[in-house]
Motif scaffolding. Structure first.
Motif, PDB file in Angstrom:
ATOM      1  N   ALA A 341       1.015  -1.309   0.052  1.00  0.00           N
ATOM      2  CA  ALA A 341       0.023  -0.023  -0.161  1.00  0.00           C
ATOM      3  C   ALA A 341       0.940   1.272  -0.033  1.00  0.00           C
ATOM      4  CB  ALA A 341      -0.735   0.243   1.274  1.00  0.00           C
ATOM      5  N   VAL A 342       1.711   1.257   0.827  1.00  0.00           N
ATOM      6  CA  VAL A 342       2.580   2.548   0.975  1.00  0.00           C
ATOM      7  C   VAL A 342       3.804   2.511   0.037  1.00  0.00           C
ATOM      8  CG1 VAL A 342       3.777   4.004   2.657  1.00  0.00           C
ATOM      9  CG2 VAL A 342       1.793   2.619   3.352  1.00  0.00           C
ATOM     10  N   ASN A 343       3.993   3.689  -0.630  1.00  0.00           N
ATOM     11  CA  ASN A 343       5.142   3.834  -1.526  1.00  0.00           C
ATOM     12  C   ASN A 343       6.357   4.712  -0.757  1.00  0.00           C
ATOM     13  OD1 ASN A 343       2.714   4.408  -3.681  1.00  0.00           O
ATOM     14  ND2 ASN A 343       3.734   2.343  -3.840  1.00  0.00           N
ATOM     15  N   LEU A 344       6.012   5.853  -0.165  1.00  0.00           N
ATOM     16  CA  LEU A 344       7.023   6.573   0.343  1.00  0.00           C
ATOM     17  C   LEU A 344       6.860   7.001   1.694  1.00  0.00           C
ATOM     18  CD1 LEU A 344       7.920   9.457  -2.107  1.00  0.00           C
ATOM     19  CD2 LEU A 344       9.013   7.321  -1.545  1.00  0.00           C
ATOM     20  N   ILE A 345       7.837   7.056   2.738  1.00  0.00           N
ATOM     21  CA  ILE A 345       7.526   7.479   4.025  1.00  0.00           C
ATOM     22  C   ILE A 345       8.609   8.587   4.199  1.00  0.00           C
ATOM     23  CG2 ILE A 345       7.983   7.217   6.459  1.00  0.00           C
ATOM     24  CD1 ILE A 345       7.668   4.370   5.997  1.00  0.00           C
ATOM     25  N   VAL A 346       7.885   9.988   4.422  1.00  0.00           N
ATOM     26  CA  VAL A 346       8.765  11.132   4.532  1.00  0.00           C
ATOM     27  C   VAL A 346       8.985  11.353   6.149  1.00  0.00           C
ATOM     28  CG1 VAL A 346       8.803  13.594   4.064  1.00  0.00           C
ATOM     29  CG2 VAL A 346       7.583  11.934   2.608  1.00  0.00           C
ATOM     30  N   GLN A 347      10.188  11.277   6.593  1.00  0.00           N
ATOM     31  CA  GLN A 347      10.417  11.402   7.879  1.00  0.00           C
ATOM     32  C   GLN A 347      10.554  12.902   8.333  1.00  0.00           C
ATOM     33  OE1 GLN A 347      10.181   8.972  10.562  1.00  0.00           O
ATOM     34  NE2 GLN A 347      10.233  10.595  11.707  1.00  0.00           N
ATOM     35  N   ILE A 348       9.998  13.528   9.285  1.00  0.00           N
ATOM     36  CA  ILE A 348      10.308  14.945   9.515  1.00  0.00           C
ATOM     37  C   ILE A 348      10.380  14.948  11.061  1.00  0.00           C
ATOM     38  CG2 ILE A 348       7.858  15.298   9.874  1.00  0.00           C
ATOM     39  CD1 ILE A 348       8.599  18.301   8.438  1.00  0.00           C
ATOM     40  N   ALA A 349      11.212  15.908  11.321  1.00  0.00           N
ATOM     41  CA  ALA A 349      11.706  15.940  12.847  1.00  0.00           C
ATOM     42  C   ALA A 349      11.982  17.452  13.435  1.00  0.00           C
ATOM     43  CB  ALA A 349      12.971  15.321  13.324  1.00  0.00           C
ATOM     44  N   ARG A 350      11.479  17.750  14.536  1.00  0.00           N
ATOM     45  CA  ARG A 350      12.047  18.792  15.076  1.00  0.00           C
ATOM     46  C   ARG A 350      13.152  18.625  16.098  1.00  0.00           C
ATOM     47  NH1 ARG A 350       8.002  22.002  19.247  1.00  0.00           N
ATOM     48  NH2 ARG A 350       8.125  20.107  20.424  1.00  0.00           N
ATOM     49  N   LEU A 351      14.208  19.338  15.469  1.00  0.00           N
ATOM     50  CA  LEU A 351      15.636  19.135  16.164  1.00  0.00           C
ATOM     51  C   LEU A 351      15.738  19.986  17.255  1.00  0.00           C
ATOM     52  CD1 LEU A 351      17.729  19.296  12.776  1.00  0.00           C
ATOM     53  CD2 LEU A 351      16.576  17.406  13.879  1.00  0.00           C
ATOM     54  N   ASN A 352      16.853  19.797  18.255  1.00  0.00           N
ATOM     55  CA  ASN A 352      16.881  20.565  19.459  1.00  0.00           C
ATOM     56  C   ASN A 352      17.252  21.793  19.491  1.00  0.00           C
ATOM     57  OD1 ASN A 352      19.560  20.176  18.920  1.00  0.00           O
ATOM     58  ND2 ASN A 352      19.954  18.829  20.234  1.00  0.00           N
ATOM     59  N   ASP A 353      17.335  22.507  18.026  1.00  0.00           N
ATOM     60  CA  ASP A 353      17.792  23.791  17.976  1.00  0.00           C
ATOM     61  C   ASP A 353      16.411  24.607  17.544  1.00  0.00           C
ATOM     62  OD1 ASP A 353      17.526  22.992  15.334  1.00  0.00           O
ATOM     63  OD2 ASP A 353      19.080  24.103  14.611  1.00  0.00           O
ATOM     64  N   GLY A 354      15.174  23.785  17.531  1.00  0.00           N
ATOM     65  CA  GLY A 354      14.010  24.229  17.236  1.00  0.00           C
ATOM     66  C   GLY A 354      13.420  24.118  16.024  1.00  0.00           C
ATOM     67  N   ARG A 387      28.076  23.534  14.697  1.00  0.00           N
ATOM     68  CA  ARG A 387      26.669  24.206  14.499  1.00  0.00           C
ATOM     69  C   ARG A 387      27.415  25.771  13.711  1.00  0.00           C
ATOM     70  NH1 ARG A 387      21.961  23.361  18.450  1.00  0.00           N
ATOM     71  NH2 ARG A 387      22.319  21.218  19.045  1.00  0.00           N
ATOM     72  N   ASP A 388      26.469  26.494  13.224  1.00  0.00           N
ATOM     73  CA  ASP A 388      26.901  27.754  12.655  1.00  0.00           C
ATOM     74  C   ASP A 388      26.637  28.736  13.734  1.00  0.00           C
ATOM     75  OD1 ASP A 388      24.108  28.498  13.313  1.00  0.00           O
ATOM     76  OD2 ASP A 388      23.329  28.545  11.517  1.00  0.00           O
ATOM     77  N   LYS A 389      27.226  29.951  13.324  1.00  0.00           N
ATOM     78  CA  LYS A 389      27.149  31.153  14.504  1.00  0.00           C
ATOM     79  C   LYS A 389      26.311  31.253  15.117  1.00  0.00           C
ATOM     80  CE  LYS A 389      26.537  34.654  10.913  1.00  0.00           C
ATOM     81  NZ  LYS A 389      25.107  34.995  11.285  1.00  0.00           N
ATOM     82  N   ASP A 390      24.938  30.780  14.675  1.00  0.00           N
ATOM     83  CA  ASP A 390      23.612  31.249  15.554  1.00  0.00           C
ATOM     84  C   ASP A 390      23.238  30.199  16.197  1.00  0.00           C
ATOM     85  OD1 ASP A 390      23.274  33.778  14.548  1.00  0.00           O
ATOM     86  OD2 ASP A 390      22.536  33.120  12.755  1.00  0.00           O
ATOM     87  N   ASN A 391      24.356  28.967  16.504  1.00  0.00           N
ATOM     88  CA  ASN A 391      23.831  27.711  17.241  1.00  0.00           C
ATOM     89  C   ASN A 391      22.794  27.074  16.540  1.00  0.00           C
ATOM     90  OD1 ASN A 391      25.061  26.018  19.291  1.00  0.00           O
ATOM     91  ND2 ASN A 391      23.125  26.541  20.614  1.00  0.00           N
ATOM     92  N   LYS A 392      22.676  26.995  15.291  1.00  0.00           N
ATOM     93  CA  LYS A 392      21.706  26.251  14.576  1.00  0.00           C
ATOM     94  C   LYS A 392      22.449  25.066  13.772  1.00  0.00           C
ATOM     95  CE  LYS A 392      17.982  28.628  14.884  1.00  0.00           C
ATOM     96  NZ  LYS A 392      16.837  28.289  15.688  1.00  0.00           N
ATOM     97  N   ILE A 393      21.621  24.146  13.949  1.00  0.00           N
ATOM     98  CA  ILE A 393      22.140  22.617  13.332  1.00  0.00           C
ATOM     99  C   ILE A 393      22.270  23.016  11.735  1.00  0.00           C
ATOM    100  CG2 ILE A 393      21.695  20.325  12.600  1.00  0.00           C
ATOM    101  CD1 ILE A 393      20.354  20.153  15.543  1.00  0.00           C
ATOM    102  N   VAL A 394      23.383  22.697  11.074  1.00  0.00           N
ATOM    103  CA  VAL A 394      23.750  22.409   9.764  1.00  0.00           C
ATOM    104  C   VAL A 394      24.124  21.263   9.321  1.00  0.00           C
ATOM    105  CG1 VAL A 394      24.138  25.038   9.714  1.00  0.00           C
ATOM    106  CG2 VAL A 394      25.988  23.652  10.063  1.00  0.00           C
ATOM    107  N   GLY A 395      23.857  20.939   7.956  1.00  0.00           N
ATOM    108  CA  GLY A 395      24.455  19.557   7.581  1.00  0.00           C
ATOM    109  C   GLY A 395      23.900  19.505   5.982  1.00  0.00           C
TER     110      GLY A 395
END
Length: 434
Positions: A341-354, A387-395
């Motif tokens: 039945a299911v073709n795709l699962i899109v995983q979304i997350a709220r990271l600890n930097d908001g 992390r970047d200068k604003d303490n945000k997660i980058v990748g």
């Protein structure tokens, strides 16, 4: 508000609410300026009778506070009007927390006492034709503006009445806008557009407040206008823009414990409405079984969300939800239903930097001989160590390519967008190589 001022406001509030002309107030309830003027007159009368001196500043602030309470929100009015606030969480009269840009902070607003907080909670609930009392101390409802409201009072709420409001967002963000906010890459935007347009069955998986409904809204914008869509929700939040739309909402049991309409009832009924696509706001019970059946019987392109922390967890969650339907199906049969039945699962997350990010786009490609469902990641977010200068997660997003016998690829060929799919994957692979 200082303790002395709060005590004085509490005294003035009780007397004022007892003196106001309800008929007159009712006629101006939607005009805050007129209401404040009328309440000011009543406060002056009350203060004179009690021989209390009020400064112009106290008179003005008291009139605004009582007017806001009469209108139904009290100290929450300003928070509800602030577009940057997404959640309002009241933990008793002294503790109001707000979420802004994914981060929780304590608001300066407070209630006078738990009695005032409970009165306001009851007014909010009453506006939606519901009631809350000792016999029914829990209420979950949708506010007139579409915001989601949950209220819990004593004796269930030990430290005082609790109010949780998930604010309704009038704007419906597109996939492109989400990419601009950093929630996904441009290549993922293209892949999700292709998947939605070419009628892939999509499950959006994530935790509470991760942005599942926002992403589901964005995906729905790429459904053709000539398709009949039926949406099913506990509280109507989806903002589907296509013209051929039927919106259905569950209903809780009334005072006499009758009239309940569950999500499973809605899914079963939706199958009789000749839908091209069914969009379920969230699968959280036995309706998952009917949803999978719909995906397997000609309703390609259907979408839903589930609470899970990874694509593999989403599979386990769907298995458990199907078991809740009450059918004694073997686990292998349930997994076969999910895999087909299911073709795709899109995983979304709220990271600890908001921030909220799509962290995986995963395709289900079948079952192993052992009975396990085979998952293949197409895209995966890999965070940098620093992390970047604003303490945000980058990748960066790593593209793993399409699996053999990909359903996404087959659907893209069928709908004439295979060339766009190939260019997107080629662009993502070039970025990974560089």
């Amino acid at each position: 508000m200082k303790t002395d001022a709060k005590k004085l406001l509490g005294e003035i509030r009780i007397a004022t609410l007892g003196e106001i002309d309800l008929d007159k107030i009712e006629s101006i309830i939607d005009n805050r300026d007129l209401l404040i003027r009328e309440i000011t007159k009543v406060i002056q009368k009350v203060a004179a009778s009690k021989k209390l001196y009020l400064s112009l500043q106290d008179l003005s602030s008291f009139a605004e506070a009582i007017s806001d309470e009469v209108m139904g929100l009290g100290p929450l009015r300003a928070l509800m009007e602030d577009p940057d606030i997404s959640d309002i969480l009241v933990n008793g009269p002294e503790n109001i927390y707000i979420e802004t840009k994914g981060k929780l902070t304590k608001a300066k607003e407070t209630f006078i006492d738990n009695d005032q907080l409970t009165d306001i909670a009851k007014r909010l609930v009453a506006k939606m034709g519901r009631r809350i009392d000792d016999g029914q101390p829990l209420v979950d409802a949708r506010m007139p503006d579409g915001s989601r409201l949950n209220v819990v009072i004593r004796p269930i709420a030990i430290d005082g009445t609790s109010i949780s409001i998930r604010k309704f967002n009038n704007s419906s963000k597109s996939l492109e806008e989400l990419a601009q906010f950093g929630s996904m890459s441009r290549e993922i935007v293209q892949i999700l557009m292709i998947a939605a347009y070419s009628r892939c069955n999509i499950v959006v998986s994530g935790g509470t407040g991760s942005g599942k409904t926002t992403l589901l809204n964005a995906l729905s914008q790429h459904i053709s206008n000539d398709e009949r869509i039926v949406t099913l929700e506990d509280a109507a939040e989806l903002k589907i823009k296509q013209p051929h739309l039927v919106r259905l909402e569950t209903r809780m049991a009334g005072v006499e414990k009758s009239g309940q309409v569950t999500m499973r009832d809605l899914v079963i009924n939706a199958l009789r409405m000749r839908p091209d696509r069914i969009i379920v706001g969230e699968c959280r019970g036995g309706e998952a079984f009917e949803m999978l059946q719909a995906m397997n019987t000609g309703h390609d392109g259907s979408m839903t969300t589930v609470h899970a922390n990874s694509p593999r967890d989403a599979i386990s969650r769907l298995e458990n939800l199907v078991m809740m339907a009450g059918f004694e199906l073997p686990l292998n049969a349930i997994r076969y239903n999910i895999a087909s039945a299911v073709n795709l699962i899109v995983q979304i997350a709220r990271l600890n930097d908001g921030s909220r990010k799509v962290i995986k786009v995963t395709e289900i490609i079948g079952m192993e001989d052992s009975g396990s469902i085979i998952l293949k990641d197409i895209f995966e977010f890999v965070p940098d160590i620093k992390r970047d200068k604003d303490n945000k997660i980058v990748g960066s997003y790593h593209c793993h390519g399409l699996p053999k016998d990909s359903a996404l690829e087959k659907n893209a060929i069928m709908f004439g967008v295979k060339e766009l799919l190939d260019k997107t994957l080629e662009s993502a692979s070039d970025k990974k190589a560089s």
